[in-house]
Each structure stands twice: as structure tokens, then as C-alpha cells.
Write a protein that holds these residues in place. Structure first.
Motif, PDB file in Angstrom:
ATOM      1  N   TRP A  80      42.698  36.337  11.976  1.00  0.00           N
ATOM      2  CA  TRP A  80      42.065  37.515  12.540  1.00  0.00           C
ATOM      3  C   TRP A  80      42.460  37.935  14.032  1.00  0.00           C
ATOM      4  O   TRP A  80      42.279  39.179  14.269  1.00  0.00           O
ATOM      5  N   ILE A  83      45.332  40.185  13.051  1.00  0.00           N
ATOM      6  CA  ILE A  83      45.007  41.388  12.507  1.00  0.00           C
ATOM      7  C   ILE A  83      44.205  42.369  13.389  1.00  0.00           C
ATOM      8  O   ILE A  83      44.492  43.562  13.326  1.00  0.00           O
ATOM      9  N   TYR A 152      39.325  45.841  11.971  1.00  0.00           N
ATOM     10  CA  TYR A 152      39.825  45.846  10.756  1.00  0.00           C
ATOM     11  C   TYR A 152      38.813  46.749   9.786  1.00  0.00           C
ATOM     12  O   TYR A 152      39.434  47.750   9.035  1.00  0.00           O
ATOM     13  N   ARG A 160      44.053  50.559   5.970  1.00  0.00           N
ATOM     14  CA  ARG A 160      44.036  49.081   5.664  1.00  0.00           C
ATOM     15  C   ARG A 160      45.285  48.761   4.734  1.00  0.00           C
ATOM     16  O   ARG A 160      46.047  47.729   4.929  1.00  0.00           O
TER      17      ARG A 160
END
Length: 397
Positions: A80, A83, A152, A160
Motif C-alpha cells: 500500500w 500504491i 487509491y 485504477r
């Protein structure tokens, strides 16, 4: 957090940074055949990145785990954090996934049917990966990942999906030790088999120096892939059978070393014939370079069949007739100034004219530095009476 925990965390952080630097070299070597026009950088666009004319083409996030394999689960902090970085880029540059490859390189394992597992090179499923990531973003209570989830989830569905299509997860990647082995394998044909490790060591030494210059602003922030190729070619020439690599031809001795060498017998010999300050400094430099280079050759078993002893014998035999001729010019009443003058002439020959190669090495520092090494042992000298100043053997060491 205890002192031991702090130490462990600092060590892991340092190793992780060294890992990304070492991996960048490996990536640069692998880019030579097909992408020689690119440049590679560290901590410029991402942990590691390739760029063309200043625009990134491949961003690489590196995650190294020390002492444990790690796991790239759907709620993984490593996943994460990565991301989050990439989602922010896409939010401000929606076309970036069409120009840039986003790579997550990690020593951790992506579990079967996890979001990361669907983003490997093979058996990809970006829609399933997005579904799993959005589920975690909606249900996880992790405060550490909270901002990443928001970044995100804040992208449009199409954004995405475009991002994930540009993402490649490279899990179970080699650790910092194994990456060095991978570098050595890339260099397998660049040197004789028993010298590949030494070549790898020299290439890494050059690479880390270049990286430090890039990170401190003392050199270009991106390093051309062709520069790596050129350095490998230079090392390949140095490691040809019969050749000796040069490591200390341009190295300056540290100030503390200069101060220590200034007290050595070879310097006393130079002052005995009134050699000027600058020439003494050059002599100290050449002595240092020759000593360090010869020691490294010896440590790496690059010298064979007593060739260093033979080389010193060649130097001594070149010096002997010249010193004998100097002695022939002396008379019982020869004044001290004349003796100094004769010694200066002999040293001038060694300093300015003598050039004796050792195998493939014709660099001047080796000849001149080796003369000073012999003078340091009083095997030879410059003043007609150089042995008069010879101290005990313990002082010569």
C-alpha cells in the motif's frame, strides 16, 4: 523502542538502501543489450528508475526484508505504500500509465490469489486485483494504510485499471547478497572465471562512487546505461589473461597517511640530496599508489612465479650501473655539495626517465613508486653515501 530494536531498524534501513543501489547496477547491466539509450537513477523519480531524455520510462519500488521472507498480502504495508506513491502520480498525470512501467520489486512473497499475485508478469488479472484492493480499502481499519487507501480509492475506476495494467509485481526477488551473485553472473564472460569476483568488486566500487556523486549533486542525477557498459569494457581489458588491473593509478593518499610516510626512510633519502618539497610530495604519492596496488595484486593472487621479486631485481639492475658510475666520479676529497649533486642526477634519472613495465602495466607510478619502496628498505639509494644513513632493520619496516 529499545536500543537493540533501534539498531536493528537502522541496520535494516541501511541494508534496504544498499539493496536498491546494488539492484540498480544489476538492472543497468541487464538493460545494456536492449535499452542502451536509457539512463538509470536512484531516489530521483522513484527508488530506482529508468529514464529517456529526462522522462521516466520505468519506476521501480524496492522492498527488502532482512531475516524473514515477508508476505505481500492484500493489506501489506509494503504494497500500500507503493500504491500510494503511484496513485498520487496518476492523479496528477493521468496518462503516465501509458508511458511508464510501475514495478514493485520485493523479497517478499505474494500469496496465491492475492491482489499482488494477479499483477505478476504471467497469469495477470488486473480487474480481480482492483476488486481485492478496493475491498481492503473499504473494510480495513489500518491507520498506517489509511492515506494509501484514500489515494487509491480516490482514483476513477478507469484510472485504477490503467495503473494496474502498468504495474508489475516482482516478488521473491533475490536479497542483497543474491543480487551480487546475479551481477557476477552478468559479468561471467567479462573476465577469466577465477577473476570474475574481483571484477565484480571493482565494478561495484566504481558504481557506488558514481551513485554517491549523483545523490550528493556532484555528478549527473541519472547515470547512462552506456556508462556502465563502458566501465565493463574497461575492466574487461584490464582482466584479460596476462593483464593486471589498475586500481590506484589516480588515488591520492589521505593526509594522515602522507604525514606518516613523510617520516619513512625513502623520504629521508630524498632530503639527503635536497629534493624540493613538491617532488617529495610526488614521491610520497607514487610510493603510496605502488604499495597499495602491489598489495592488492598480492591479496588477489594476480602475481605469479615470483614476478614481483623479478621486477624489483630488474629495477635494481637498472640502478646498479648508474650508481657505480656515480661512485667512479668520486675522489677522496670530493666535497659534500658534489656528492649531493651526483645523487640528484641519479634520482633525476629514476624520477624522469626510468619506465619499466610489470607485465602489462606501464603506468609511471608503478616504476617510480617501486623505486621508492626499494629505497625505503635501503636496497638502493640516491646519495653516494646513502647506506651511512641506514637505520636498524626494525626502523626500516
Amino acid at each position: 523502542m529499545s536500543k537493540a530494536d533501534n539498531t536493528h531498524e537502522a541496520s535494516a534501513s541501511a541494508i534496504g538502501y544498499l539493496f536498491q543501489c546494488r539492484y540498480a547496477l544489476l538492472a543497468g547491466l541487464r538493460a545494456i543489450p536492449e535499452r542502451p539509450q536509457l539512463a538509470i537513477s536512484i531516489e530521483k523519480f522513484d527508488d530506482v528508475a529508468f529514464d529517456a531524455r529526462g522522462e521516466p520510462t520505468q519506476l521501480i519500488q524496492t522492498k527488502h526484508h532482512l531475516g524473514k521472507a515477508g508476505s505481500l498480502t492484500d493489506a501489506s504495508v509494503d504494497l500500500w505504500k507503493t500504491i500510494h506513491i503511484w496513485a498520487k502520480r496518476v492523479a496528477t498525470d493521468i496518462d503516465s500509465p501509458f508511458r511508464v512501467s510501475f514495478n514493485l520489486l520485493t523479497t517478499a512473497l505474494a500469496p496465491a490469489n492475492s491482489a499482488a499475485s494477479f499483477l505478476r508478469i504471467h497469469d495477470r488479472n488486473e480487474r480481480e486485483a482492483d476488486k481485492l484492493l478496493m475491498e481492503v480499502a473499504a473494510t480495513s481499519k489500518s491507520q498506517e494504510n489509511k492515506a494509501s487507501y484514500a489515494a487509491y480509492a480516490g482514483l476513477l475506476p478507469s484510472q485504477r485499471l490503467n495503473l494496474l495494467k502498468a504495474v508489475v509485481v516482482l516478488d521473491r526477488s533475490p536479497n542483497i547478497v543474491d543480487v551480487r551473485d546475479e551481477i557476477a553472473r552478468e559479468l561471467y564472460h567479462a573476465a577469466p572465471r577465477d577473476q570474475v569476483d574481483h571484477l565484480t568488486q571493482r565494478l561495484e566500487g566504481w558504481w557506488f562512487s558514481i551513485v554517491i556523486d549523483a545523490l550528493t549533486g556532484n555528478g549527473p542525477s541519472s547515470i547512462a546505461v552506456l556508462a556502465i557498459d563502458q566501465r565493463v569494457d574497461e575492466l574487461r581489458e584490464e582482466f584479460k589473461r596476462g593483464a593486471l588491473p589498475i586500481d590506484f593509478g589516480a588515488v591520492e593518499p589521505p593526509a594522515a597517511v602522507i604525514a606518516e610516510l613523510d617520516r619513512r626512510p625513502f623520504v629521508r633519502q630524498l632530503r639527503q640530496i635536497n629534493v624540493g618539497t613538491s617532488r617529495v610530495e610526488w614521491a610520497i604519492r607514487d610510493y603510496y599508489r605502488a604499495s597499495e596496488q602491489r598489495s592488492r595484486w598480492a591479496r588477489e593472487d594476480l602475481l605469479v612465479d615470483g614476478e614481483l621479486a623479478k621486477y624489483e631485481r630488474d629495477l635494481l639492475e637498472a640502478w646498479e650501473p648508474r650508481h657505480a658510475a656515480l661512485q667512479d666520479e668520486l675522489t677522496p676529497t670530493c666535497p659534500p655539495a658534489k656528492r649531493v649533486q651526483l645523487g640528484q642526477g641519479l634520482f633525476r634519472w629514476a624520477e624522469q626517465e626510468a619506465n619499466y613495465p610489470l607485465r602489462s602495466v606501464r603506468d609511471r607510478f608503478l616504476t617510480h613508486g617501486s623505486f621508492h619502496i626499494l629505497a625505503n628498505r635501503y636496497v638502493l639509494g640516491w646519495h653516494p653515501d646513502y647506506k651511512v644513513d641506514s637505520p636498524s632493520l626494525s626502523d626500516e619496516a
